[in-house]
Design a protein around this motif. Structure first.
Motif, mmCIF file in Angstrom:
data_model
loop_
_atom_site.group_PDB
_atom_site.id
_atom_site.type_symbol
_atom_site.label_atom_id
_atom_site.label_comp_id
_atom_site.label_asym_id
_atom_site.label_seq_id
_atom_site.Cartn_x
_atom_site.Cartn_y
_atom_site.Cartn_z
ATOM 1 N N ALA A 41 27.312 -8.265 17.065
ATOM 2 C CA ALA A 41 27.186 -9.860 16.550
ATOM 3 C C ALA A 41 25.695 -10.154 16.421
ATOM 4 C CB ALA A 41 27.668 -10.534 17.844
ATOM 5 N N PHE A 42 24.737 -9.271 17.110
ATOM 6 C CA PHE A 42 23.443 -9.427 17.006
ATOM 7 C C PHE A 42 22.555 -8.118 16.691
ATOM 8 C CE2 PHE A 42 25.478 -12.237 19.977
ATOM 9 C CZ PHE A 42 25.167 -13.600 19.713
ATOM 10 N N PRO A 43 22.641 -7.831 15.488
ATOM 11 C CA PRO A 43 22.088 -6.233 15.197
ATOM 12 C C PRO A 43 20.531 -6.422 15.476
ATOM 13 C CG PRO A 43 23.305 -7.523 13.114
ATOM 14 C CD PRO A 43 23.212 -8.457 14.276
ATOM 15 N N PRO A 100 23.198 -23.050 19.451
ATOM 16 C CA PRO A 100 23.967 -23.259 20.143
ATOM 17 C C PRO A 100 25.495 -22.332 19.719
ATOM 18 C CG PRO A 100 23.169 -25.478 19.537
ATOM 19 C CD PRO A 100 22.381 -24.634 18.858
ATOM 20 N N ALA A 101 25.507 -21.983 18.162
ATOM 21 C CA ALA A 101 26.483 -21.262 18.048
ATOM 22 C C ALA A 101 26.330 -20.055 18.022
ATOM 23 C CB ALA A 101 26.632 -21.447 16.265
ATOM 24 N N ARG A 102 25.374 -19.522 18.069
ATOM 25 C CA ARG A 102 24.859 -18.024 18.470
ATOM 26 C C ARG A 102 25.158 -17.904 20.063
ATOM 27 N NH1 ARG A 102 21.953 -14.044 15.815
ATOM 28 N NH2 ARG A 102 21.787 -14.568 13.281
ATOM 29 N N LEU A 103 24.739 -18.846 20.770
ATOM 30 C CA LEU A 103 24.816 -18.752 22.311
ATOM 31 C C LEU A 103 26.426 -18.794 22.623
ATOM 32 C CD1 LEU A 103 23.471 -18.639 25.101
ATOM 33 C CD2 LEU A 103 23.311 -21.251 24.934
ATOM 34 N N ALA A 104 27.120 -19.420 21.860
ATOM 35 C CA ALA A 104 28.407 -19.619 22.106
ATOM 36 C C ALA A 104 29.139 -18.208 22.092
ATOM 37 C CB ALA A 104 29.042 -20.615 21.364
ATOM 38 N N ARG A 105 28.578 -17.698 20.699
ATOM 39 C CA ARG A 105 29.251 -16.363 20.498
ATOM 40 C C ARG A 105 28.885 -15.157 21.574
ATOM 41 N NH1 ARG A 105 28.284 -13.262 14.631
ATOM 42 N NH2 ARG A 105 29.934 -11.642 14.955
ATOM 43 N N LEU A 106 27.632 -15.294 21.982
ATOM 44 C CA LEU A 106 27.318 -14.364 23.028
ATOM 45 C C LEU A 106 27.993 -14.555 24.463
ATOM 46 C CD1 LEU A 106 25.629 -12.128 24.277
ATOM 47 C CD2 LEU A 106 23.702 -13.883 24.739
ATOM 48 N N ASN A 107 28.256 -16.045 24.554
ATOM 49 C CA ASN A 107 29.042 -16.483 25.940
ATOM 50 C C ASN A 107 30.514 -15.858 25.805
ATOM 51 O OD1 ASN A 107 26.593 -17.596 27.269
ATOM 52 N ND2 ASN A 107 27.228 -19.393 26.437
ATOM 53 N N GLY A 108 30.949 -16.038 24.392
ATOM 54 C CA GLY A 108 32.461 -15.404 24.464
ATOM 55 C C GLY A 108 32.610 -14.004 24.753
ATOM 56 N N VAL A 109 31.279 -13.068 24.535
ATOM 57 C CA VAL A 109 31.511 -11.633 25.055
ATOM 58 C C VAL A 109 31.433 -11.602 26.500
ATOM 59 C CG1 VAL A 109 30.367 -9.562 24.679
ATOM 60 C CG2 VAL A 109 30.857 -11.033 22.429
ATOM 61 N N VAL A 110 30.349 -12.111 27.012
ATOM 62 C CA VAL A 110 29.853 -12.030 28.374
ATOM 63 C C VAL A 110 30.761 -12.760 29.360
ATOM 64 C CG1 VAL A 110 27.903 -12.053 29.820
ATOM 65 C CG2 VAL A 110 27.728 -11.251 27.499
ATOM 66 N N HIS A 111 31.105 -14.086 29.214
ATOM 67 C CA HIS A 111 31.449 -14.916 30.209
ATOM 68 C C HIS A 111 32.887 -14.322 30.860
ATOM 69 C CE1 HIS A 111 28.322 -18.531 29.803
ATOM 70 N NE2 HIS A 111 27.841 -17.343 30.014
ATOM 71 N N GLU A 124 18.610 2.433 21.909
ATOM 72 C CA GLU A 124 18.976 3.619 22.333
ATOM 73 C C GLU A 124 19.988 3.293 23.470
ATOM 74 O OE1 GLU A 124 15.118 5.517 23.498
ATOM 75 O OE2 GLU A 124 14.564 5.675 21.410
ATOM 76 N N GLY A 125 20.892 2.507 23.283
ATOM 77 C CA GLY A 125 21.955 2.339 24.287
ATOM 78 C C GLY A 125 21.539 1.347 25.390
ATOM 79 N N VAL A 126 20.405 0.587 25.107
ATOM 80 C CA VAL A 126 19.796 -0.356 26.095
ATOM 81 C C VAL A 126 19.716 -1.770 25.601
ATOM 82 C CG1 VAL A 126 18.223 -0.835 27.766
ATOM 83 C CG2 VAL A 126 18.570 1.548 27.520
ATOM 84 N N LEU A 127 20.060 -2.834 26.211
ATOM 85 C CA LEU A 127 20.087 -4.109 25.828
ATOM 86 C C LEU A 127 18.706 -4.421 25.622
ATOM 87 C CD1 LEU A 127 21.181 -6.702 24.524
ATOM 88 C CD2 LEU A 127 21.708 -7.416 26.940
ATOM 89 N N ASP A 128 18.021 -5.127 24.769
ATOM 90 C CA ASP A 128 16.609 -5.549 24.588
ATOM 91 C C ASP A 128 16.844 -6.882 25.045
ATOM 92 O OD1 ASP A 128 14.341 -6.901 24.051
ATOM 93 O OD2 ASP A 128 13.660 -5.265 22.652
ATOM 94 N N ARG A 129 16.779 -7.541 26.238
ATOM 95 C CA ARG A 129 16.889 -8.861 26.528
ATOM 96 C C ARG A 129 15.887 -9.925 25.964
ATOM 97 N NH1 ARG A 129 20.925 -8.391 30.254
ATOM 98 N NH2 ARG A 129 20.864 -6.475 31.354
ATOM 99 N N ALA A 130 14.872 -9.488 25.642
ATOM 100 C CA ALA A 130 13.960 -10.418 24.929
ATOM 101 C C ALA A 130 14.447 -10.678 23.702
ATOM 102 C CB ALA A 130 12.613 -9.933 25.198
ATOM 103 N N ALA A 131 14.836 -9.587 22.704
ATOM 104 C CA ALA A 131 15.203 -9.693 21.512
ATOM 105 C C ALA A 131 16.345 -10.507 21.311
ATOM 106 C CB ALA A 131 15.383 -8.344 20.897
ATOM 107 N N LEU A 132 17.338 -10.218 22.426
ATOM 108 C CA LEU A 132 18.779 -11.166 22.450
ATOM 109 C C LEU A 132 18.250 -12.625 22.595
ATOM 110 C CD1 LEU A 132 21.821 -11.154 22.304
ATOM 111 C CD2 LEU A 132 21.615 -10.752 24.623
ATOM 112 N N ALA A 133 17.383 -12.784 23.400
ATOM 113 C CA ALA A 133 17.187 -14.376 23.885
ATOM 114 C C ALA A 133 16.378 -14.860 22.569
ATOM 115 C CB ALA A 133 16.114 -14.382 24.801
ATOM 116 N N ALA A 134 15.610 -14.261 22.039
ATOM 117 C CA ALA A 134 14.851 -14.661 20.654
ATOM 118 C C ALA A 134 16.086 -15.038 19.748
ATOM 119 C CB ALA A 134 13.979 -13.714 20.058
#
Length: 213
Positions: A60-62, A83-94, A67-77
């Motif tokens: 969803a967020f190339p 709102p649409a991207r945040l909703a997409r992320l929440n749909g995976v995680v929540h 290297e198998g680790v989530l770059d949280r800062a890059a994801l947050a950016a």
């Protein structure tokens, strides 16, 4: 409130507050008092260690998994302010976070715990207050909260204010709360407020005598 039988779910005490209000401090105080605190942020971090979740997030967020680790800062950016991207992320995680929280709550019930604390930063924003038996809101003056976050995180004042503005206003959280804890002063004052709130609500840890309703 009387204790539920071990086969029933425990009573749920929601814990939330605006950025920098001191919710983590209150969570630690609740643990000191023998209560199980289920931390939604912690469960979200654990969820994002799972390979299948990382694969979904990367799809969803190339570029945010390296290297198998989530770059949280890059994801947050990528999701901050969208709102649409945040909703997409929440749909995976929540959904996975909710499943983990339910499993932990079930384990607490099996141990005979009458109450669990659900520590959820966006409790009201997610409409989760309807699932709580009571809600504690931790609050403090805006400039106090901003100073705390700047000191601990390295964010600028403007960045903290921007994050705060994307949450439900503190006044509305206070209005919806069962009890508000004012954390604008020292720890001793906060502890006194917390103990009074727990007594008022009849919140007890496992093995403590239940208070009558």
């Amino acid at each position: 409130m009387s204790s539920p039988p071990s086969s029933a779910r425990p009573h749920r005490l929601g814990l939330t507050g605006s950025i920098g209000a001191g919710k983590s401090t209150v969570a630690a105080l609740l643990r000191e008092r023998g209560l199980t605190v289920l931390d939604a942020d912690e469960q979200a971090r654990l969820v994002t260690l799972e390979p299948e979740v990382l694969a979904e997030i990367e799809a969803a967020f190339p570029g945010v998994v390296r290297e198998g680790v989530l770059d949280r800062a890059a994801l947050a950016a990528q999701v901050f302010g969208d709102p649409a991207r945040l909703a997409r992320l929440n749909g995976v995680v929540h959904p996975r976070v909710r499943a983990r929280m339910l499993a932990l709550e079930t384990a607490a019930a099996a141990r005979g715990e009458p109450w669990v604390v659900q520590d959820v930063p966006l409790l009201f924003e997610g409409g989760l207050e309807r699932q709580m038996d009571a809600v504690l809101v931790v609050d403090a003056p805006l400039e106090t909260r901003v100073a705390r976050v700047v000191a601990r995180s390295g964010l600028t004042r403007g960045e903290v204010l921007a994050r705060d503005a994307r949450q439900m206003p503190g006044e509305e959280k206070r209005r919806r709360a069962t009890v508000v804890l004012d954390n604008g002063g020292g720890l001793e004052a906060l502890e006194a407020q917390l103990d009074a709130a727990l007594a008022r609500l009849g919140v007890t840890a496992a093995g403590a005598p239940a208070r009558p309703e």
